[in-house]
Motif scaffolding. Structure first.
Motif: not given
Length: 300
Positions: A155-166, A184-189
């Motif tokens: 699930i942590r890896r899913v959340f990392m992909y989630h951050g990449a998506e954002h 990489r410079a963008q926000s993950r939120f």
């Protein structure tokens, strides 16, 4: 986890982070190009796209899935022994029923029963605060669940992909070149994340419950004496609550002011749990996925 991004008018892109690996084998919606990219066990980036109307050129470390591969996946499923297929179907149905039942108990029945019990035990009448109490319990359960599963490796890896998506969608919205460095410079939120939608929906449910309990005669008495009936009423109101929540998220996506920032804040805070900083391979994965679903004619 899903979020909807709006760019150039009323066009939409939807993103999702999933547990790897994922192989889509169906195409049920006309004119929908679904691109899914995963990092396999060997660490190589591979991709699959449907529908495969044209041949996809190979890119460095990127392998386009062949139609024959999908056919083999379908054939493999279809050639399973009948008893095994039936057992799998039964297990799937039972798991789905148990999952839905657990959600109903946790988010509808439990908060009502807990409030009724506490209201009878304390010497002070807390009936006017029913909506806040029940809503608070639901939010605590949801946030607690998200926090607990965030410690699971997959699930942590899913959340990392989630951050990449954002990050990738932010980069696209700013009309920057989709490179690993820019992303990489963008926000993950992201304010229009599906996680934000869930939190907004829970808050809307509190407001709807408060209005019903306060202004509709007899509802307060019904909730106190027939808790299961009150839980059923709130369950039936879910389509309305989801619709309101969706419109709220959509409004926040179109406007950037102090009001929308306040409304979006709880969902953005929760993304400290539901998103993690991705590595470069995950960012590359997200970039290629979004490139595959951007229309060639620029009509996004």
């Amino acid at each position: 986890n899903y979020e909807i991004t709006e760019r150039a008018g009323y066009s939409w892109l939807a993103g999702a982070s999933i547990i790897e690996p994922f192989y889509p084998i169906r195409d049920d919606i006309d004119r929908l190009a679904l691109a899914s990219y995963i990092v396999d066990v060997a660490g190589e980036l591979s991709g699959e796209e449907e529908p495969a109307e044209t041949e996809v050129e190979s890119e460095p470390e990127v392998v386009a899935a062949e139609v024959e591969y999908l056919d083999k996946k379908v054939e493999k499923v279809e050639t399973k022994p009948e008893k095994e297929s039936l057992l799998s179907a039964i297990i799937g149905i039972v798991a789905m029923v148990l999952g839905i039942g657990l959600a109903v108990v946790l988010f509808f029945v439990l908060p009502t029963l807990a409030f009724n019990l506490i209201n009878r035990l304390v010497n002070v009448d807390i009936t006017p605060y029913r909506a806040l109490f029940e809503g608070g319990i639901k939010i605590l359960i949801f946030v607690g669940y998200m926090f607990a599963v965030s410690f699971m490796k997959d699930i942590r890896r899913v959340f990392m992909y989630h951050g990449a998506e954002h990050k990738t969608i932010f980069c696209y919205e700013k009309k920057l070149e989709l490179t690993v460095e820019n992303v990489r410079a963008q926000s993950r939120f992201h304010p229009r994340c599906g996680t934000s939608f869930m939190i907004v929906m829970l808050i809307v449910s509190v407001l709807v419950s408060f209005l019903l309990l306060t202004f509709v005669p007899g509802v307060q008495w019904l909730a106190e004496h027939y808790g299961l009936v009150w839980s059923l009423i709130r369950l039936l109101l879910m389509p309305i609550i989801c619709g309101i929540g969706y419109e709220v998220i959509r409004f926040c996506g179109k406007h950037d002011n102090i009001l929308t920032k306040i409304v979006s804040a709880p969902g953005v805070w929760l993304q400290h749990i539901s998103t993690k900083e991705p590595d470069d391979s995950m960012i590359e994965c997200a970039i290629i996925a979004i490139q595959k679903v951007i229309p060639d004619d620029g009509s996004d």
